[in-house]
Enzyme design. Structure first.
Site, PDB file in Angstrom:
ATOM      1  N   GLU A   8       0.685  -1.162  -0.085  1.00  0.00           N
ATOM      2  CA  GLU A   8      -0.039  -0.062   0.043  1.00  0.00           C
ATOM      3  C   GLU A   8       0.789   1.225  -0.195  1.00  0.00           C
ATOM      4  O   GLU A   8       1.961   1.302   0.673  1.00  0.00           O
ATOM      5  CB  GLU A   8      -0.917  -0.066   1.214  1.00  0.00           C
TER       6      GLU A   8
ATOM      7  N   GLU B 126      -2.337  11.150   3.343  1.00  0.00           N
ATOM      8  CA  GLU B 126      -3.605  10.911   4.370  1.00  0.00           C
ATOM      9  C   GLU B 126      -3.463  12.184   5.461  1.00  0.00           C
ATOM     10  O   GLU B 126      -2.128  12.680   5.769  1.00  0.00           O
ATOM     11  CB  GLU B 126      -3.639   9.582   4.964  1.00  0.00           C
TER      12      GLU B 126
END
Lengths: 284, 621
Positions: A148, A153
């Site tokens: 990932e 974020e």
């Protein structure tokens, strides 16, 4: 290489702008080098997101998040040249909040290149917006084995800070390889900022606007033997291995509410709020 | 917060002088030059004051509170030190000051006032801010400040920097002792900054609430709860109190009410309007919906002499300290509203959704033992059903000044449709002696209203206790009828009938005397049972129309006046007693005395009880 959708509306000259900008650390620093645009969604057609590009994730997700993802207009739409992902505080299908998550799984997947998006973030405790990539073989090679790459974020309670992160076998969740970037004299919820990576063999470079703030390479991964039993189903031989040269990845954009990473919203958190995405572009 | 008064104490700082010397420089401005605006300097105190800054302590504060400390500092050479005095310090019970520049600065390029601070203890500084200039304080900002004992940075955002183009108030603070004890705190690196991270403005009026009120023409109120909230880089929301000057107020129907720049709402017409506001183009949360019912009839103005009154709520008197006009007693009270109506100079209490509500005054309690009467004006809104009631309860908490102990007592007045008026004032006067269960009167603590929701909306005004003095303190009103129209029996204003006997011996017990009241000769009947008055000669008063009598009695419960003609033929006139509001001037039509022969009036007689004062007894037309 999968490259079916070239939704290119205009030629962008970010690279030129970046070339003229002075970098914070080194005058000779090169932020971006991949300049061949292979995919772009400029979100110029009002309505639902282009279904040839994106699919909606419907339902609840992971990490003890509180939202229920829908494809309703109240949660996701394209309007005025922007993708709007809106989190609402409402009772829906057993959840207290609704929001949206779209991804290019099976529609656009690519190994290496420059992935970037221009985004304005929401603000307030409990908002968790993200722009990220997942290994395309996730259905057979479960997370985190598939890898990932979190391009951006943000915790809504940290309006000046974002994180860039990789997760893989042996270095996921709390052990992930991450670095935060802090805006000085500005915030991520008051204007648009460009979040991107340049990803090639044995490296991933992270940048925000014209600032290259991190490079992750296999040297950053932990060393050591796998435990006796791997509960997540990863192969022992992949333990602590660089899994970002193995396969194409697909793109995810979502706005989560609550969950382990940010904690729950509080009484001061303003709902609804919208994460605005001006464009998503991929270069080779 | 204490009242802050301005005392002109000026400490001109040397730096200001030095600065003004350095900048003097002679040169003609060129054609391209743009006229200089106000200084855009942001520094206030770094290691010393910036140029032109003066220090003005509040008038009743501890003047020595502020000093420049070169020992304790966050950075550089010096910090501002503030010494908060102990409670009750005779040289000033709190610390507070403004720091003002002689000429305004243009702060429009900044978004916050920032500084580092620490305290000898983790005190909560009551108020810290800027924009107070001892002038209009038009752009005043304040917030409270939780100190720690370590240096910490604080950020006070500017609500709307575009307003601050010539601001003089660079900094102000006010802080009292913590738990009675003084302490010290320091502030350093005080400056206006452009942080770029002050975001998500969310202004509010009325604390963000949507308030609805009924009102009347003439009502004047001030919008409160004016705040601006920003989200800081820390992710925390910072709310500050912002002066009305930062806001633009809007009345949706200006023919009903207008709002001034300072947030004063004036009701000028009948109808409904919604008051809202913007700050820096952002809609403020909160609104005030006003339904103006038109003109308001105030309660009758009290007439008791102030020296005989203990008032709890009246614009006619000085009121005793009241803790609250609505205690919002949880959990069963539904009543809302308090002393928040102000119409044409008159403060009025409004209760709505009434079931019960209390007014409390325990700091201190009130001694009404010298008083004899209780007065209250009440207006019931809407209809009053036969079974509706409103109980007014007076509660005394006894010498121990504690609620719920055995020395507590209370008395009730039960008001019904018979005593109250629909949509009109009713003036209630009750003798305290009739409240037999109110055994204590030295520590009165509450006035309580109970309707159990039978009556739900009332206005209340003029709550006071009074006594009726047994001796008048002022003379009876001086007559104004021309002498030619008068046949006078007893008055300093006229020539009286010669030879009258004011104390004929009719076997009465009454003690008669003539006493001066404020220099005016007055007839006094002490301990009246009955009393005659023999005129010096028979009088023909058929040319007169009225008998005038001024009378005063604080203690009589029965009083009749008689006119007598030969026969004797007499007729009584009942006089209302006691005279609760001082002298009563009575004009009795002579026809009331029929069948007395008005051509042959020879005597007066009074009977009843108590001590009676009489003056200006004359016939007139």
């Amino acid at each position: 290489m999968i490259n079916q959708y070239k939704i290119i509306k205009r030629v962008f000259t970010l690279s030129m702008i970046l070339a003229f900008s002075s970098c914070s650390t080194d005058e000779t620093q090169t932020v971006v080098t991949f300049k061949n645009l292979v995919m772009a969604d400029e979100f110029d057609v009002d309505g639902a997101p282009n279904s040839a590009m994106w699919t909606n994730w419907i339902g609840t997700a992971f990490n003890n998040e509180l939202q229920y993802y829908t494809d309703r207009e109240e949660n996701i739409k394209v309007e005025g040249g922007m993708l709007h992902i809106t989190a609402n505080k409402e009772s829906y299908e057993g959840s207290g909040y609704t929001s949206a998550r779209i991804e290019t799984k099976g529609l656009f997947e690519q190994k290496y290149g420059r992935f970037e998006a221009r985004i304005k973030l929401p603000w307030g405790k409990g908002y968790w917006p993200a722009f990220w990539l997942l290994g395309a073989d996730i259905d057979t090679n479960t997370w985190p084995c598939c890898g990932e790459i979190d391009i951006m974020e943000n915790r809504g309670q940290e309006p000046t800070r974002i994180n860039g992160t990789v997760h893989g076998p042996g270095y996921s969740a709390g052990e992930s390889i991450t670095k935060s970037y802090n805006l000085v004299g500005d915030r991520f919820d008051t204007g648009f900022h460009i979040f991107g990576i340049e990803w090639g063999p044995q490296y991933i470079n992270y940048y925000v606007d014209d600032v290259l703030y991190n490079q992750i390479t296999p040297k950053d991964l932990p060393v050591g033997s796998p435990p006796e039993y791997l509960s997540n189903g990863c192969l022992k031989e992949n333990w602590n291995r660089w899994v970002f040269d193995d396969q194409p990845y697909y793109i995810i954009i979502n706005l989560a509410v609550g969950g382990d990473y940010v904690g729950s919203p509080n009484a001061e958190t303003v709902f609804p709020q919208t994460m605005l995405v001006d464009y998503v572009r991929v270069y080779q | 917060m204490k009242n802050i008064k301005f005392i002109y104490l000026k400490i001109t700082l040397l730096i200001g002088l030095i600065f003004s010397l350095i900048v003097s420089c002679d040169r003609d401005i060129s054609d391209e030059a743009v006229l200089a605006g106000f200084s855009t300097a942001g520094d206030v105190f770094i290691d010393g004051f910036t140029g032109g800054l003066d220090y003005y302590p509040f008038g009743d504060s501890y003047f020595e509170a502020f000093s420049v400390d070169q020992e304790t500092k966050y950075d550089g050479d010096a910090a501002m030190r503030f010494d908060v005095p102990n409670e009750g310090d005779p040289s000033g019970a709190y610390a507070g000051a403004i720091f003002r520049t002689a000429t305004g600065r243009d702060l429009s390029g900044y978004d916050a006032l920032t500084f580092w601070a620490k305290g000898t203890q983790s005190g909560m500084v009551n108020e810290v801010g800027f924009g107070q200039d001892f002038g209009d304080n038009k752009y005043q900002v304040s917030t409270s400040l939780q100190l720690t004992t370590n240096w910490r940075q604080y950020i006070i955002p500017i609500p709307d920097a575009s307003k601050l183009t010539q601001e003089r108030g660079m900094f102000w603070y006010a802080e009292g002792p913590e738990d009675g004890k003084g302490y010290s705190f320091w502030i350093d690196e005080l400056k206006f900054e452009k942080l770029g991270t002050i975001a998500q403005p969310r202004p509010a009026i009325l604390k963000g609430e949507d308030v609805s009120q009924q009102t009347f023409i003439g009502s004047v109120s001030t919008l409160t709860g004016l705040t601006q909230t920003f989200n800081l880089a820390s992710g925390l929301n910072q709310t500050i109190n912002a002066a009305p000057g930062y806001f633009t107020f809007i009345s949706s129907n200006p023919s009903v009410a207008t709002v001034s720049e300072s947030g004063v709402v004036s009701v000028i017409g009948t109808g409904t309007t919604v008051i809202t506001a913007k700050l820096g183009g952002v809609d403020a949360r909160g609104s005030l919906t006003l339904e103006s019912l038109g003109n308001f009839t105030p309660a009758p103005t009290p007439t008791q002499d102030a020296s005989n009154v203990i008032s709890i709520f009246s614009d006619a008197y000085t009121n005793r300290p009241v803790e609250y006009y609505n205690g919002y007693w949880a959990p069963y009270q539904t009543t809302v509203g308090q002393n928040d109506i102000y119409i044409n100079g008159d403060n009025i209490i409004k209760y709505a959704e009434l079931n019960f509500v209390g007014i409390q005054f325990t700091k201190p309690t009130i001694n009404i033992s010298e008083m004899t009467k209780f007065h209250i004006d009440i207006q019931v809104q809407g209809t009053i059903d036969p079974t509706d009631y409103l109980i007014v309860r007076l509660a005394d908490i006894g010498p121990d000044n504690t609620f719920g102990t055995s020395d507590d007592s209370s008395g009730e007045i039960r008001l019904t449709k018979a005593n109250l008026n629909e949509n009109n004032w009713a003036s209630i006067d009750v003798s305290l002696s009739s409240l037999t269960t109110l055994t204590g009167k030295s520590n009165l603590a509450q006035v309580i209203f109970v309707s159990d929701a039978t009556i739900t909306d009332i206005y209340v005004d003029n709550i006071y206790f009074y006594k009726i003095p047994t001796t008048p303190t002022v003379a009876a009103p001086t007559p104004t009828v021309p002498e030619a129209n008068v046949i006078s029996v007893f008055s300093d204003a006229y020539t009286n009938i010669a030879g009258s006997d004011f104390n004929p011996n009719w076997g009465q017990a009454t003690v008669v005397s003539q006493v001066p009241i404020a220099g005016n000769n007055t007839l006094k009947y002490a301990g009246l049972n009955y009393q005659g008055l023999q005129l010096g000669s028979s009088q023909n008063v058929t040319g007169m129309t009225h008998l005038h009598i001024d009378y005063f009695t604080g203690n009589s419960t029965s009083l009749n006046a008689y006119l007598i003609s030969t026969g004797p033929v007499e007729k009584a006139k009942v006089l209302a007693v006691p005279t609760t509001s001082g002298w009563v001037s009575l004009e009795i039509p002579l026809t009331d005395f029929s069948p007395v022969n008005l051509a042959d009036v020879i005597q007066f007689k009074f009977d009843g009880n108590g001590d009676i004062y009489l003056d200006n007894i004359y016939f007139h037309n």
